[in-house]
Design a protein around this motif. Structure first.
Motif, PDB file in Angstrom:
ATOM      1  N   THR A 212       0.851  -1.185   0.000  1.00  0.00           N
ATOM      2  CA  THR A 212       0.000   0.000   0.000  1.00  0.00           C
ATOM      3  C   THR A 212       0.887   1.236   0.000  1.00  0.00           C
ATOM      4  O   THR A 212       1.715   1.414   0.897  1.00  0.00           O
ATOM      5  N   THR A 213       0.742   2.069  -1.015  1.00  0.00           N
ATOM      6  CA  THR A 213       1.620   3.226  -1.177  1.00  0.00           C
ATOM      7  C   THR A 213       1.420   4.225  -0.038  1.00  0.00           C
ATOM      8  O   THR A 213       0.379   4.227   0.645  1.00  0.00           O
ATOM      9  N   ILE A 214       2.410   5.086   0.137  1.00  0.00           N
ATOM     10  CA  ILE A 214       2.353   6.109   1.172  1.00  0.00           C
ATOM     11  C   ILE A 214       1.267   7.132   0.818  1.00  0.00           C
ATOM     12  O   ILE A 214       1.214   7.624  -0.302  1.00  0.00           O
ATOM     13  N   GLY A 215       0.401   7.452   1.764  1.00  0.00           N
ATOM     14  CA  GLY A 215      -0.654   8.418   1.525  1.00  0.00           C
ATOM     15  C   GLY A 215      -0.116   9.836   1.484  1.00  0.00           C
ATOM     16  O   GLY A 215       0.704  10.231   2.318  1.00  0.00           O
ATOM     17  N   LYS A 216      -0.548  10.615   0.505  1.00  0.00           N
ATOM     18  CA  LYS A 216      -0.097  11.992   0.346  1.00  0.00           C
ATOM     19  C   LYS A 216      -1.191  13.004   0.689  1.00  0.00           C
ATOM     20  O   LYS A 216      -0.967  14.209   0.566  1.00  0.00           O
ATOM     21  N   GLY A 217      -2.372  12.521   1.056  1.00  0.00           N
ATOM     22  CA  GLY A 217      -3.458  13.442   1.351  1.00  0.00           C
ATOM     23  C   GLY A 217      -4.076  14.016   0.087  1.00  0.00           C
ATOM     24  O   GLY A 217      -3.993  13.437  -0.995  1.00  0.00           O
ATOM     25  N   PHE A 218      -4.705  15.183   0.207  1.00  0.00           N
ATOM     26  CA  PHE A 218      -5.335  15.843  -0.937  1.00  0.00           C
ATOM     27  C   PHE A 218      -4.253  16.537  -1.750  1.00  0.00           C
ATOM     28  O   PHE A 218      -3.504  17.368  -1.222  1.00  0.00           O
ATOM     29  N   ALA A 219      -4.165  16.212  -3.026  1.00  0.00           N
ATOM     30  CA  ALA A 219      -3.128  16.778  -3.897  1.00  0.00           C
ATOM     31  C   ALA A 219      -3.770  17.357  -5.146  1.00  0.00           C
ATOM     32  O   ALA A 219      -4.817  16.895  -5.609  1.00  0.00           O
ATOM     33  N   GLY A 220      -3.122  18.364  -5.696  1.00  0.00           N
ATOM     34  CA  GLY A 220      -3.610  19.004  -6.911  1.00  0.00           C
ATOM     35  C   GLY A 220      -3.295  18.184  -8.146  1.00  0.00           C
ATOM     36  O   GLY A 220      -2.607  17.163  -8.088  1.00  0.00           O
ATOM     37  N   ALA A 221      -3.782  18.659  -9.290  1.00  0.00           N
ATOM     38  CA  ALA A 221      -3.639  17.900 -10.535  1.00  0.00           C
ATOM     39  C   ALA A 221      -2.188  17.831 -10.992  1.00  0.00           C
ATOM     40  O   ALA A 221      -1.768  16.851 -11.602  1.00  0.00           O
ATOM     41  N   ILE A 222      -1.392  18.852 -10.703  1.00  0.00           N
ATOM     42  CA  ILE A 222       0.009  18.848 -11.145  1.00  0.00           C
ATOM     43  C   ILE A 222       0.788  17.774 -10.400  1.00  0.00           C
ATOM     44  O   ILE A 222       1.543  17.000 -10.994  1.00  0.00           O
ATOM     45  N   LYS A 223       0.622  17.700  -9.086  1.00  0.00           N
ATOM     46  CA  LYS A 223       1.354  16.702  -8.309  1.00  0.00           C
ATOM     47  C   LYS A 223       0.765  15.301  -8.503  1.00  0.00           C
ATOM     48  O   LYS A 223       1.494  14.323  -8.611  1.00  0.00           O
ATOM     49  N   ARG A 224      -0.554  15.225  -8.579  1.00  0.00           N
ATOM     50  CA  ARG A 224      -1.214  13.922  -8.627  1.00  0.00           C
ATOM     51  C   ARG A 224      -1.121  13.265  -9.994  1.00  0.00           C
ATOM     52  O   ARG A 224      -0.927  12.051 -10.096  1.00  0.00           O
ATOM     53  N   HIS A 225      -1.264  14.060 -11.074  1.00  0.00           N
ATOM     54  CA  HIS A 225      -1.321  13.514 -12.425  1.00  0.00           C
ATOM     55  C   HIS A 225      -0.247  14.067 -13.356  1.00  0.00           C
ATOM     56  O   HIS A 225      -0.288  13.807 -14.562  1.00  0.00           O
ATOM     57  N   ASN A 226       0.679  14.845 -12.830  1.00  0.00           N
ATOM     58  CA  ASN A 226       1.778  15.391 -13.630  1.00  0.00           C
ATOM     59  C   ASN A 226       1.286  16.332 -14.720  1.00  0.00           C
ATOM     60  O   ASN A 226       1.833  16.372 -15.822  1.00  0.00           O
ATOM     61  N   PHE A 227       0.240  17.108 -14.427  1.00  0.00           N
ATOM     62  CA  PHE A 227      -0.243  18.102 -15.373  1.00  0.00           C
ATOM     63  C   PHE A 227       0.799  19.207 -15.540  1.00  0.00           C
ATOM     64  O   PHE A 227       1.625  19.445 -14.667  1.00  0.00           O
ATOM     65  N   GLY A 228       0.725  19.923 -16.654  1.00  0.00           N
ATOM     66  CA  GLY A 228       1.680  20.984 -16.921  1.00  0.00           C
ATOM     67  C   GLY A 228       1.280  22.328 -16.331  1.00  0.00           C
ATOM     68  O   GLY A 228       2.113  23.222 -16.210  1.00  0.00           O
TER      69      GLY A 228
END
Length: 228
Positions: A113-129
């Motif tokens: 089970t991966t380490i939980g990062k909490g609520f993250a934005g689209a850039i951090k979560r999905h590598n958006f530009g």
């Protein structure tokens, strides 16, 4: 098909090969990994072994599980996992698996089970530009932009990549190489990173894409009983 093992993630370090090159490894430790129960074709419709690992206080164990462990004559376990096995690879109840279950050089699949990062934005979560730095964009540089169209379909599609809960999901990393094992200390050194935080439970199996190597013990690498 052999059983896997339940290990605990200790952390990462490095080892050196004969050529002097350093290899980053994750250290996994086996602690009281024993067979607790069987699943048979006649009774359950499939063949599997249930393994338990770690130790759990009796006061923190439910009465149902106390009876389950007592029937197998093993101490209460902190973690239970089932492994599908072939009929010729069944292991006796109470047998303890060791790090010798795997051999150096073989490939394994690890699940954690991966380490939980909490609520993250689209850039951090999905590598958006992100949006442009200038030309009319203000305040919302790290926003994810438009999420849907206007009249048709007039809604946001399910599965749309947006900000949200990141991490704390079950992940399997395939084809990691076993660098070495230490049966006495119960350690397995796996090349590369393994999902999960330090101290978390990790499931290690023979790699499904490469199969079981010829030198691997069958049905499993078991601890020899002390001579009386």
């Amino acid at each position: 098909m052999r059983s896997g093992v339940i290990a605990q993630k200790v952390g990462m370090t490095r080892v050196y090969n004969d050529a002097g090159e350093h290899i980053p490894v994750t250290v996994l430790r086996l602690e009281n990994c024993q067979v607790v129960a069987h699943r048979t074709e006649d009774k359950n419709g499939y063949t599997a072994v249930q393994l338990g690992a770690g130790r759990s206080k009796v006061k923190n164990t439910t009465k149902a599980l106390r009876g389950h462990f007592a029937a197998a004559s093993v101490e209460p376990k902190a973690k239970l996992v089932e492994f599908r096995v072939s009929a010729d690879n069944m292991i006796e109840v109470g047998a303890e698996l060791t790090a010798s279950h795997f051999v150096a050089g073989q490939l394994v699949d690890v699940t954690g089970t991966t380490i939980g990062k909490g609520f993250a934005g689209a850039i951090k979560r999905h590598n958006f530009g992100g949006l442009r730095a200038t030309h009319g964009v203000s305040v919302s540089h790290r926003s994810h932009g438009s999420t849907g169209s206007n009249q048709d379909p007039g809604r946001v599609w399910k599965g749309k990549r947006m900000a949200g809960h990141m991490g704390q999901t079950r992940v399997t990393t395939q084809n990691l190489e076993v660098v070495s094992t230490d049966e006495d200390r119960g350690l397995i050194l796996v090349k590369g990173a393994v999902p999960g935080s330090k101290g978390s439970w990790i499931v290690v199996r023979d790699a499904i894409k490469s199969g079981t190597p010829e030198g691997a013990p069958r049905p499993a690498g078991l601890r020899a009983e002390a001579s009386k």
